[in-house]
Design a protein around this motif. Sequence first.
Motif, PDB file in Angstrom:
ATOM      1  N   PHE A  93       1.032  -1.282  -0.084  1.00 21.02           N
ATOM      2  CA  PHE A  93      -0.021  -0.136  -0.131  1.00 21.02           C
ATOM      3  C   PHE A  93       0.802   1.118   0.270  1.00 21.02           C
ATOM      4  N   GLY A  94       0.458   2.098  -0.345  1.00 18.04           N
ATOM      5  CA  GLY A  94       0.841   3.726  -0.610  1.00 18.04           C
ATOM      6  C   GLY A  94       0.089   4.542  -0.100  1.00 18.04           C
ATOM      7  N   GLY A  95      -0.645   5.548  -1.188  1.00 17.61           N
ATOM      8  CA  GLY A  95      -1.523   6.403  -0.598  1.00 17.61           C
ATOM      9  C   GLY A  95      -1.023   7.954  -0.833  1.00 17.61           C
ATOM     10  N   LEU A  96       0.194   8.109  -1.239  1.00 17.94           N
ATOM     11  CA  LEU A  96       0.844   9.469  -1.221  1.00 17.94           C
ATOM     12  C   LEU A  96       1.904   9.492  -2.530  1.00 17.94           C
ATOM     13  N   LEU A  97       1.530  10.320  -3.582  1.00 19.59           N
ATOM     14  CA  LEU A  97       2.419  10.324  -4.586  1.00 19.59           C
ATOM     15  C   LEU A  97       3.250  11.644  -4.441  1.00 19.59           C
ATOM     16  N   GLN A  98       4.568  11.530  -4.646  1.00 20.41           N
ATOM     17  CA  GLN A  98       5.365  12.920  -4.569  1.00 20.41           C
ATOM     18  C   GLN A  98       6.422  12.634  -5.680  1.00 20.41           C
ATOM     19  N   ILE A  99       6.871  14.112  -5.763  1.00 21.67           N
ATOM     20  CA  ILE A  99       7.786  14.478  -6.598  1.00 21.67           C
ATOM     21  C   ILE A  99       8.983  15.048  -5.817  1.00 21.67           C
ATOM     22  N   ILE A 100      10.197  14.387  -5.664  1.00 23.96           N
ATOM     23  CA  ILE A 100      10.857  15.039  -4.758  1.00 23.96           C
ATOM     24  C   ILE A 100      12.242  15.648  -5.501  1.00 23.96           C
ATOM     25  N   THR A 101      12.860  16.623  -5.290  1.00 22.68           N
ATOM     26  CA  THR A 101      13.890  17.120  -5.642  1.00 22.68           C
ATOM     27  C   THR A 101      15.210  16.468  -5.251  1.00 22.68           C
ATOM     28  N   PRO A 102      16.397  16.753  -5.939  1.00 21.77           N
ATOM     29  CA  PRO A 102      17.720  16.178  -5.204  1.00 21.77           C
ATOM     30  C   PRO A 102      18.188  16.611  -4.034  1.00 21.77           C
ATOM     31  N   GLU A 103      17.511  18.003  -3.823  1.00 21.21           N
ATOM     32  CA  GLU A 103      17.809  18.650  -2.583  1.00 21.21           C
ATOM     33  C   GLU A 103      16.972  18.331  -1.453  1.00 21.21           C
ATOM     34  N   ASN A 104      16.073  17.253  -1.703  1.00 26.72           N
ATOM     35  CA  ASN A 104      14.943  16.804  -0.711  1.00 26.72           C
ATOM     36  C   ASN A 104      13.674  17.415  -0.497  1.00 26.72           C
ATOM     37  N   ALA A 105      13.473  18.321  -1.295  1.00 27.85           N
ATOM     38  CA  ALA A 105      12.299  19.119  -1.315  1.00 27.85           C
ATOM     39  C   ALA A 105      11.170  18.509  -1.892  1.00 27.85           C
ATOM     40  N   ILE A 106       9.972  18.787  -1.449  1.00 30.76           N
ATOM     41  CA  ILE A 106       8.768  18.200  -2.001  1.00 30.76           C
ATOM     42  C   ILE A 106       8.142  19.010  -3.219  1.00 30.76           C
ATOM     43  N   ALA A 107       8.434  18.771  -4.506  1.00 31.52           N
ATOM     44  CA  ALA A 107       8.029  19.571  -5.521  1.00 31.52           C
ATOM     45  C   ALA A 107       6.520  19.590  -5.831  1.00 31.52           C
ATOM     46  N   TRP A 108       5.992  18.294  -5.725  1.00 36.96           N
ATOM     47  CA  TRP A 108       4.641  18.032  -5.924  1.00 36.96           C
ATOM     48  C   TRP A 108       4.161  17.102  -5.069  1.00 36.96           C
ATOM     49  N   GLU A 109       2.927  16.846  -4.649  1.00 38.59           N
ATOM     50  CA  GLU A 109       2.194  15.619  -4.030  1.00 38.59           C
ATOM     51  C   GLU A 109       0.789  15.649  -4.227  1.00 38.59           C
ATOM     52  N   TYR A 110       0.430  14.278  -4.108  1.00 42.12           N
ATOM     53  CA  TYR A 110      -0.997  14.060  -4.524  1.00 42.12           C
ATOM     54  C   TYR A 110      -1.366  12.976  -3.726  1.00 42.12           C
ATOM     55  N   PRO A 111      -2.306  13.098  -2.613  1.00 44.23           N
ATOM     56  CA  PRO A 111      -2.655  11.893  -1.995  1.00 44.23           C
ATOM     57  C   PRO A 111      -3.804  11.042  -2.281  1.00 44.23           C
ATOM     58  N   ILE A 112      -3.946   9.794  -2.474  1.00 46.58           N
ATOM     59  CA  ILE A 112      -4.985   9.061  -2.925  1.00 46.58           C
ATOM     60  C   ILE A 112      -5.197   7.876  -1.809  1.00 46.58           C
ATOM     61  N   SER A 113      -5.872   8.310  -0.616  1.00 50.83           N
ATOM     62  CA  SER A 113      -5.960   7.440   0.625  1.00 50.83           C
ATOM     63  C   SER A 113      -7.304   7.661   1.368  1.00 50.83           C
ATOM     64  N   SER A 114      -7.938   6.902   1.333  1.00 46.79           N
ATOM     65  CA  SER A 114      -9.348   6.846   2.263  1.00 46.79           C
ATOM     66  C   SER A 114      -9.768   5.585   2.416  1.00 46.79           C
ATOM     67  N   TYR A 115     -10.951   5.636   3.459  1.00 45.99           N
ATOM     68  CA  TYR A 115     -11.772   4.324   3.572  1.00 45.99           C
ATOM     69  C   TYR A 115     -12.258   3.775   2.251  1.00 45.99           C
ATOM     70  N   SER A 135      -2.894  20.354 -12.857  1.00 50.90           N
ATOM     71  CA  SER A 135      -4.309  20.565 -12.150  1.00 50.90           C
ATOM     72  C   SER A 135      -4.596  19.444 -11.421  1.00 50.90           C
ATOM     73  N   LYS A 136      -3.953  18.608 -11.220  1.00 54.73           N
ATOM     74  CA  LYS A 136      -4.158  17.430  -9.912  1.00 54.73           C
ATOM     75  C   LYS A 136      -5.527  16.841 -10.117  1.00 54.73           C
ATOM     76  N   GLU A 137      -5.953  16.551 -11.524  1.00 58.14           N
ATOM     77  CA  GLU A 137      -7.258  16.238 -11.915  1.00 58.14           C
ATOM     78  C   GLU A 137      -6.878  14.701 -12.496  1.00 58.14           C
ATOM     79  N   ILE A 138      -7.797  13.814 -12.119  1.00 60.30           N
ATOM     80  CA  ILE A 138      -8.087  12.500 -12.548  1.00 60.30           C
ATOM     81  C   ILE A 138      -8.619  12.371 -14.248  1.00 60.30           C
ATOM     82  N   VAL A 139      -7.696  12.377 -15.249  1.00 60.57           N
ATOM     83  CA  VAL A 139      -8.096  12.711 -16.586  1.00 60.57           C
ATOM     84  C   VAL A 139      -8.528  11.298 -17.364  1.00 60.57           C
ATOM     85  N   TRP A 140      -8.208  10.492 -16.513  1.00 57.93           N
ATOM     86  CA  TRP A 140      -8.834   9.147 -17.390  1.00 57.93           C
ATOM     87  C   TRP A 140      -8.484   7.953 -16.303  1.00 57.93           C
ATOM     88  N   GLN A 141      -9.455   6.965 -16.274  1.00 59.70           N
ATOM     89  CA  GLN A 141      -9.518   6.063 -15.469  1.00 59.70           C
ATOM     90  C   GLN A 141      -9.893   4.644 -16.069  1.00 59.70           C
TER      91      GLN A 141
END
Length: 447
Positions: free
Chosen positions: A132-154, A206-212
Amino acid sequence: MQPHSFIRLIILILFLTACSKDDSTSTFLEPEVVNPSPDQPDNNSDNPEDQSPSDSEAVGEIFVFKEELVDPSHLLVNDAFNNRVYLMNKEAEILHEWELKSGLGNDCVLQEDGTLLSLLEATSPEITFGGFGGLLQIITPENAIAWEYPISSYEEIAHHDTEMLPNGNLLVLVWKRKSAHEAQDSGFKYNYDIFPESIYEIEISSKEIVWQWNSWDHLIQDSDPNKPNYGNISKHPERIDINYNPNESGDIMHANGIEYDESRDLIYISINFYSEVWIIDHSTTTAEASGSTGGNYNKGGDLIYRFGNPQAYSSPFGERLFYNNHFPNLKLNGNYDTLLLFMNGNNGDTQSTVYEFALPSTFELLNDQKNELEILWEFSHPDLYSSKVSGAIELPNGNILITEGDFGAWEVTRTKEVVWKFNGEGFFWRIYPYDNSSPALAPFNID
């Protein structure tokens, strides 16, 4: 005798003993041991909880069998047990490590700009199957979070694998809850919630789900003619038997890997509990993906192909090849005509196999013939076995890098000669190679 020398001697004896086995599929030479670890545990244990982090400075041990044949690429290591992601060289020296703020949801991969596309564990997840995961992130080489998107619920959680598409969108695997009542109304024979597979495509900006795509829309069952999706399973290989793998946890399919085929606009999905790879058409709209028409193959979201285990759709044609599987991937060097896959081998033989398959120019899934792909190459060895995770990927020099999840990694040539091994103190989801000239390595100032 010094302790380090004694342990080197023991390791050498063990390897020479292994080499004495009669095995026509591979070749071992006497190895050179690099960076020996004085407190090395039994990393061939199937249970990552049996392992402990290293007390030494070495990431692991390297065994070099034929140095002139070893590919010099650097490696991105995903260690799920220790929640570590790091770049290392072929001497097991760490070149860069990320400070993750949560555990691995398995997959982390370097992008061309040096950022780390990561699937991490969400805070307080409500669905916690393995991977399991639940959290998408893009992390820079300097360890900064450039982008994140959670998919985690009941109701749902992202898990196992994510991939960046050529258009800059992300694909990610998602478990979506169906109540016991919903499941039984669709012909499921048991009384518990289930979590069939979905794939989301997310637009970064946009952080939108554009296809599924939802496997729930493509089921079949033969247990109750008064319920939806009733039919003859063997006559409909494009459909998914909802009752093939009853599992009281509710994780009835357990997808663990996705691969995007740009040349055909297809998605390959490794389905561990069905011991298959499913192939779906990405050229559909979301509406078409919920039905059985539309897209380049005019099958909507039905399976356009499947292979590995004809028993999963009650086919009398062909023999079962897979017993759990991971990491379908197209050849690294831009060849979309072959696919590599790690077959765990959980059928009592306790021996894993890496396969390379030929891909046809078009896929045709029929109910009255064998629907298996041609095997172009395979590698196995009595010492190669991991019941979970693992994978194989082509190196720039044509060798194959094999991740053995509870051991480390192997490098083998196309003539099946073992030329290099890495044994680390972890549980390794995947290990990705990066050529030394790759732009993904540029931010790290690696010589």
